[in-house]
Each structure stands twice: as structure tokens, then as C-alpha cells.
Design an enzyme around this catalytic site. Structure first.
Site, PDB file in Angstrom:
ATOM      1  N   CYS A 184     -25.601   1.388  44.161  1.00 25.28           N
ATOM      2  CA  CYS A 184     -26.138   0.689  42.987  1.00 25.28           C
ATOM      3  C   CYS A 184     -25.626  -0.742  42.899  1.00 25.28           C
ATOM      4  CB  CYS A 184     -25.832   1.458  41.702  1.00 25.28           C
ATOM      5  SG  CYS A 184     -27.068   2.730  41.358  1.00 25.28           S
ATOM      6  N   HIS A 220     -41.489  -1.991  35.280  1.00 19.19           N
ATOM      7  CA  HIS A 220     -41.744  -3.023  36.286  1.00 19.19           C
ATOM      8  C   HIS A 220     -40.963  -4.298  35.995  1.00 19.19           C
ATOM      9  CE1 HIS A 220     -44.749  -0.127  37.399  1.00 19.19           C
ATOM     10  NE2 HIS A 220     -44.914  -0.756  38.534  1.00 19.19           N
TER      11      HIS A 220
END
Ligand code: NI
Length: 140
Positions: free
Chosen positions: A36, A83
Site C-alpha cells: 500500500c 474513480h
């Protein structure tokens, strides 16, 4: 006080993030955050469960109109996340580490007031980052 019923709406969003502390070395970031911390970002398909509680309105039989709940979640939360790059684009995550825990609390702050204004109570959020990892928050 009438009987209390819980209703849940599921919404989904796809977003990019990274977990990274600028003041740490790349090695330390990788050690703490693993994949991550990838500096060129990565994405998740998040699943959000919003649970609202309240008593049933006699006329409708509803705790809260689920279409209205869905509209609130879409307008206040999903539009700011889907998005998007959570670190860069999401107003309520500015300057906050984009962990699932923090995203969940950020979403709570967006929804708790507007749901109360509709006469219901936000009870809990569940935010799945992956099939195997999810966070729950009850507003404490
Ligand atoms: Ni991640």
C-alpha cells in the site's frame, strides 16, 4: 418508543490511494505499509455498507426511504471517492492517511448529520477494502 429496525444500503466505489508518510524513508514506509506504500498509487474496489436505525413510519412501513438514503450516500460520499485518488481528490480526506479506518470515519462525518435530518440514525458503517479486510465504525 416504537420498535427499532435496522436497514442497510450497500454502495460500491473504486479508488486509488497510497499509505505513505513523507517524513519516513522509503524503506520504513514499505516496512510499515507494505504494498500500500507503492509510490505510484494502487487501487481498490471498495464496498460500503451503511446501516441506519429507527422506528418504522406507519404510512410507509419504512425506517427511511432507501432511495433517499442511496441518494445521500452517492452525493455526499461516492461522488468524492469513485474513480478518484483519495489522497489528492477527496475533500474530506485532505491531509489524512488514506487507511480504511480513516476513510470509514470520514464517511461517517459526511453522513451522520444528513441522515439525522431525515429522522433516522446512522448506526454503523462497514467498509471493505478487499475480500479479506474490512473496517466497521459505530461512531464512538
Ligand atoms: Ni491499499
Amino acid at each position: 418508543m416504537g420498535r427499532e429496525v435496522f436497514i442497510t444500503r450497500r454502495e460500491r466505489f473504486s479508488a486509488a490511494h497510497k499509505l505513505f508518510k513523507e517524513e519516513w524513508s522509503d524503506e520504513k514506509n514499505m516496512e510499515v505499509f507494505g504494498k500500500c506504500a507503492n509510490s505510484n498509487w494502487h487501487g481498490h474496489n471498495y464496498v460500503l455498507f451503511v446501516t441506519v436505525k429507527g422506528s418504522v413510519t406507519e404510512d410507509t412501513g419504512f425506517v427511511m426511504d432507501l432511495k433517499l438514503l442511496s441518494d445521500l450516500i452517492k452525493t455526499l460520499v461516492i461522488e468524492h471517492l469513485d474513480h478518484k485518488n483519495i489522497n489528492l481528490d477527496t475533500p474530506f480526506m485532505k491531509g489524512i492517511m488514506a487507511s480504511t479506518e480513516n476513510i470509514c470515519m470520514g464517511i461517517w462525518d459526511q453522513l451522520v448529520g444528513p441522515i439525522a435530518a431525515e429522522g433516522a440514525t446512522l448506526h454503523s458503517l462497514k467498509l471493505e477494502e478487499t475480500e479479506n479486510n474490512y473496517v466497521e465504525y459505530y461512531g464512538g
